[in-house]
Design a protein around this motif. Structure first.
Motif, PDB file in Angstrom:
ATOM      1  N   UNK A 230     -25.976  47.810 -16.579  1.00 35.06           N
ATOM      2  CA  UNK A 230     -24.811  48.048 -15.741  1.00 35.06           C
ATOM      3  C   UNK A 230     -24.560  46.798 -14.915  1.00 35.06           C
ATOM      4  N   UNK A 231     -23.276  46.531 -14.625  1.00 30.36           N
ATOM      5  CA  UNK A 231     -22.945  45.350 -13.833  1.00 30.36           C
ATOM      6  C   UNK A 231     -22.107  45.772 -12.643  1.00 30.36           C
ATOM      7  N   UNK A 232     -22.523  45.281 -11.473  1.00 31.05           N
ATOM      8  CA  UNK A 232     -21.697  45.465 -10.284  1.00 31.05           C
ATOM      9  C   UNK A 232     -21.127  44.089  -9.963  1.00 31.05           C
ATOM     10  N   UNK A 233     -19.822  43.973 -10.070  1.00 29.57           N
ATOM     11  CA  UNK A 233     -19.186  42.673 -10.007  1.00 29.57           C
ATOM     12  C   UNK A 233     -18.389  42.562  -8.715  1.00 29.57           C
ATOM     13  N   UNK A 234     -18.830  41.690  -7.817  1.00 23.83           N
ATOM     14  CA  UNK A 234     -18.140  41.508  -6.538  1.00 23.83           C
ATOM     15  C   UNK A 234     -17.167  40.349  -6.682  1.00 23.83           C
ATOM     16  N   UNK A 235     -15.920  40.545  -6.341  1.00 26.48           N
ATOM     17  CA  UNK A 235     -14.979  39.434  -6.429  1.00 26.48           C
ATOM     18  C   UNK A 235     -13.795  39.664  -5.512  1.00 26.48           C
ATOM     19  N   UNK A 236     -13.077  38.553  -5.216  1.00 27.03           N
ATOM     20  CA  UNK A 236     -11.835  38.668  -4.465  1.00 27.03           C
ATOM     21  C   UNK A 236     -10.654  38.455  -5.406  1.00 27.03           C
ATOM     22  N   UNK A 237     -10.977  38.132  -6.670  1.00 22.88           N
ATOM     23  CA  UNK A 237      -9.970  37.663  -7.604  1.00 22.88           C
ATOM     24  C   UNK A 237      -9.535  38.805  -8.523  1.00 22.88           C
ATOM     25  N   UNK A 238      -8.290  39.281  -8.339  1.00 27.56           N
ATOM     26  CA  UNK A 238      -7.821  40.415  -9.127  1.00 27.56           C
ATOM     27  C   UNK A 238      -7.747  40.062 -10.612  1.00 27.56           C
TER      28      UNK A 238
END
Lengths: 306, 639
Positions: free
Chosen positions: B237-245
């Motif tokens: 599983x991946x939890x992906x944190x980003x500000x980029x839509x």
């Protein structure tokens, strides 16, 4: 790495040349005539002239300089005005005591300084930190001559545990090296602490924790290894400080070393000895800094692989 | 607000030995009511406030939000790394289904227990690949460390495992890399190493905190694809944190939107993009530039900025086309055959061994009221070109004409006058304002230096300039630290405007800002262009923003312009292979348009450094349609 070493070695050549010129100029820059100084107060003008010729002081300056350099390279610095022994002999028997005192002081000061620094860094803001830094500030503030006298008063005069001075057994080392190293240990502690605190905030320390590295390895491996890089530079600078400090400490504890020889020579105006001592102190400093630069490269791959 | 997630996409076989059968009904991680606080002088600050989330095996959950939304704090809390940053989990639970089948609450685990889990069952990669690897240990040792800690392997086995991982993250010549140090690697390679390290123990959850934000767009595309391939191979599983839509649309199965520490929306990625529910999500999506959204139109267009007011209300700012160019007017800036090179010296005696060909025979014109975008990736020479025009960097040869006059042929006094007509805005609004003086002083300084105002006139002008950039006159008395990043960039713009410039060089001026702020600043720049007929040289790596603001575009690669022309022509009919690859690499903020099999640029960005005597090939650009020129000669890898 070899390239780096070669560059550092080449870089010291001009420094050594400049040093030799300065040391040579030392005698010539002093007020008065060196030949008269050597010949002594009561000498007749003929005596002075004879000394001038025998010392080669009548030759052109550049020729004197080259003779000075070629003699110095062969270890010939002339004779002491005070004892009439060769300067090489005078210095030869004083050299090792000073080296031992400096190295021994440096080793314990570095180890303790590092330990206190790391402890304060890890426990920053807590009592261990405040205690460590209080000790460090006191260590920096203590004048060595006064501390030396206090130690002699307590451990030699009152308790009789340690000799007041001299050279020979390990007991002779305890007080001089403590006095000499205290300031260095204090500086190292403060410096290690600030380097350590800075490294603690680095992203790669967080990476180490994210890998599941246990906290003691985070401290002693990932953080300290990086904090050592600036600390090593500090060790080199502190060596210079120790060389200077040994003059005071050797006098207080009657240590038969170069520092005390320097003090004695200055008070007797023994110029050949002073000249040789300046040269040796300076060379030591250059060599130590060279060694530090090499160590620095070993600790810091970014320099090694440039 | 929470919509029911669809079944996670099918993944490769789960490679975790002894893992319980993957049932999609029980989540791998379930976070309930997570609350995290930081102690401050004014009492505790609540960075994360009652977050609920869950992630299933093989699934990717993207957490989006702007700076300060609490997304990274959430990630660090799952790792329990937040304590080392001064934070404290004050409430809630983090249930992790362990490999042994048992459930654990990570919020309650002891530090040694967490050390056993971290890097083994949950792993994390970070934003800054340049600083996230330890500079004094080799790559091989750093990967092997995790393997030795968690799998109890010896040094030799761990080393061969490290090599296997480096091969797995598709690093060429992996064996040679084992004994290298981080500083010898590019940013993209370091991020691959980070991934290799994180995945070395085959975690069931990978937390990726802005892992591509610091990377160039073609490298970002490679890394995103790599993470997805490895996810499929390992079934994690991946939890992906980003500000980029754009990145969200590219990678996520489900999205969770955070705002000021709270969850404002959660759902399947297509739903959130197509039918956002929360006002904040709507505003965020409106501010996101989507590459290709201006297809068919020749002019720049303002962003439709929505501002969240209170909980529900939304204020809308209309979109508007930007027609400001006077095509008949002579160019304000005319750069001709500009060369800027840097010498590379090596060895014992500093022998000249090569040159960095930063700007290589670059020619372009900018007309009054026009925005020319200079785009390209790191090292392409776009910033050096801007600095050379600004005379912060001496060129090797070539001419720069400003208002028809050659600036290198001018007498000193005139050059200084001309200097005030060209102004510069930098990327980092934090570093480009002196923290020790008031912003009023910063803005007034050029007025005084250039003798543009005197006495009370200075104060009046400063007040007017602050109003012009959307701030208030009484802000003049404050210091930079009292302002947010967006406000600081406005101050920098006011300072640039103080000199009444004709041309502003904006070097990545909006790249460091949050998207909603970015949209506002871009709109401000466009307003000012309309009012003052300003010309912009807009230096940027962000193709989507460039599409919005520019009239014409020049694409730089290895110091050369490989393609230049009207924005519509370059974007809709890209002729150079590099331009096409650059556009293909841009993640598009629209999951309906995601294409996971599009061809990407392979390998690293080539270096503009060349050996002495190895001159790059150059030929005049070829006009393919009116005003649209393309390089037809070989440049770098593009023959």
């Amino acid at each position: 790495m070899l390239n780096y070493l070669a560059r550092r070695l080449v870089g010291t050549i001009p420094v050594i040349v400049a040093l030799s010129v300065l040391v040579f100029a030392f005698v010539h820059l002093l007020p008065g005539d060196p030949a008269r100084l050597v010949a002594g107060q009561d000498a007749t003008p003929e005596d002075v002239q004879a000394v001038r010729v025998s010392l080669g002081l009548d030759r052109p300056l550049w020729e004197q300089y080259f003779r000075f350099v070629s003699n110095a390279v062969q270890g010939d610095f002339g004779t002491s005005l005070k004892t009439r022994r060769t300067v090489a002999e005078e210095i030869g028997e004083r050299f090792m005591p000073t080296v031992w005192l400096t190295v021994f002081s440096m080793i314990w000061a570095t180890i303790f300084g590092l330990l206190i620094g790391v402890l304060s860094g890890v426990k920053r803001g807590r009592w261990q930190d405040y205690t460590g830094m209080l000790v460090a500030v006191s260590g920096i503030s203590f004048p060595a001559f006064w501390l030396g006298l206090l130690l002699i008063d307590l451990f030699s005069v009152r308790l009789g545990w340690l000799p007041t001075g001299g050279y020979g057994t390990w007991q002779h080392f305890v007080m001089p090296s403590f006095t000499l190293g205290l300031g260095v240990a204090a500086v190292m502690a403060r410096f290690t602490r600030s380097a350590f605190v800075e490294i603690t905030r680095e992203d790669y320390v967080r990476t180490a924790r994210a890998k599941g590295v246990p906290e003691r390895f985070v401290i002693w491996k990932h953080t300290l290894r990086n904090a050592l890089v600036p600390v090593i530079t500090m060790v080199g600078l502190q060596f210079g400080f120790l060389l200077g400090g040994s003059i005071v400490v050797e006098t207080v504890f009657s240590w038969p070393g170069l520092g005390r020889l320097l003090v004695d020579s200055v008070s007797y105006r023994d110029y050949p000895v002073i000249q040789a001592e300046i040269l040796i102190f300076s060379l030591e400093f250059i060599l130590i800094n060279l060694a530090v630069d090499v160590l620095y490269a070993v600790a810091n791959p970014e320099i090694r692989y440039r | 607000m929470t919509s029911i997630p669809q079944a996670a996409p099918t993944t490769g076989s789960l490679s975790n030995a002894g893992a319980p059968p993957a049932t999609h009904s029980t989540p791998l991680v379930e976070v309930k009511n997570l609350t995290v606080e930081f102690p401050t002088e004014d009492g505790p600050f609540r960075a994360v406030d009652g977050i609920d989330l869950h992630i299933r095996r093989g699934e990717t959950l993207a957490i989006v939000g702007e700076s300060g939304s609490g997304k990274s704090v959430t990630a660090l809390s799952l790792m329990r790394l937040i304590e080392f940053g001064g934070g404290r989990i004050v409430g809630g639970s983090i249930q992790l289904a362990g490999r042994d089948g048992g459930l654990r609450d990570l919020a309650q685990e002891s530090l040694p227990a967490m050390n056993r889990l971290r890097g083994d069952e949950i792993a994390m990669i970070f934003q800054e690949p340049m600083t996230s690897l330890n500079p004094v240990f080799t790559i091989g040792d750093q990967i092997a460390e995790a393997v030795m800690l968690h799998q109890g392997l010896g040094r030799k086995e761990a080393r061969s495992e490290a090599l296997a991982m480096l091969n797995k993250v598709r690093i060429p010549e992996a064996a040679r890399l084992l004994d290298r140090y981080p500083h010898q690697l590019s940013g993209g390679m370091r991020q691959r190493v980070m991934i290799a390290m994180a995945l070395s123990c085959r975690p069931s959850l990978l937390i990726a905190d802005e892992p591509t934000t610091a990377l160039d767009v073609t490298i970002q595309a490679q890394i995103l694809r790599l993470v997805r391939q490895l996810q499929d191979e390992m079934g994690m599983a991946v939890m992906f944190i980003t500000h980029d839509m754009g990145v969200v649309a590219e990678v996520a199965d489900r999205v969770l939107v955070m705002y000021r520490g709270k969850k404002v929306e959660e759902g399947v990625v297509d739903d959130v993009f197509a039918r956002p529910q929360a006002p904040y999500t709507k505003a965020l999506l409106a501010a996101v530039p989507k590459l290709g959204s201006l297809s068919g139109a020749p002019l720049p267009r303002r962003f439709p900025v929505l501002t969240v007011e209170g909980e529900a209300g939304i204020a809308t700012e209309a979109e508007r086309w930007q027609d400001t160019v006077e095509p008949a007017a002579p160019p304000i800036l005319d750069v001709d055959d500009l060369f800027t090179r840097f010498e590379v010296r090596r060895g014992l005696f500093g022998r000249l061994t090569g040159r960095i060909h930063a700007v290589e025979r670059v020619s372009f014109k900018v007309h009054p009221g026009e925005t020319l975008a200079l785009v390209g990736e790191s090292g392409c020479g776009k910033s050096t070109a801007g600095r050379t025009i600004m005379q912060l960097q001496a060129p090797d040869s070539g001419s720069i004409r400003f208002s028809g006059r050659d600036i290198f042929a001018m007498p000193e006094a005139e050059r200084r006058r001309m200097h005030q007509k060209i102004q510069y805005i930098f990327q980092d609004p934090y570093a480009s304002l002196n923290p020790r003086v008031t912003v009023g002083f910063s803005i007034a300084e050029p007025l005084i230096t250039h003798n543009l105002a005197k006495g009370a006139g200075v104060e009046e002008r400063v007040a007017q300039l602050l109003v012009d950039v959307g701030l208030s006159p009484d802000h003049a008395k404050r210091y930079p630290h009292e302002f947010s990043g967006g406000q600081r960039q406005r101050i920098c713009i006011a300072r640039a405007l103080a000199c009444e410039p004709d041309l502003i060089i904006a070097d990545e001026a909006v790249s460091a800002l949050d998207v909603s702020i970015q949209a506002q600043i871009v709109n401000l720049l466009m307003d000012l262009q309309e009012k003052r007929r300003l010309a912009y040289l807009f230096i940027s790596h962000d193709m989507a923003v460039v599409e919005r603001v520019s009239h014409r575009v020049a694409v730089m690669y290895l110091g050369q312009i490989v393609e230049i022309g009207p924005r519509q022509a370059v974007f809709e009919n890209p002729q150079h292979a590099y331009t096409r690859r650059l556009m293909a690499a841009v993640p598009i903020a629209d999951p309906a348009r995601r294409d996971r099999s599009r061809p990407l640029l392979e390998g690293e960005i080539p270096s503009p450094m060349r050996k002495l005597g190895d001159e790059p090939i150059w030929a005049p650009l070829v006009e393919v349609e009116p005003g649209h020129f393309v390089a037809r000669h070989p440049v770098g890898d593009f023959a």
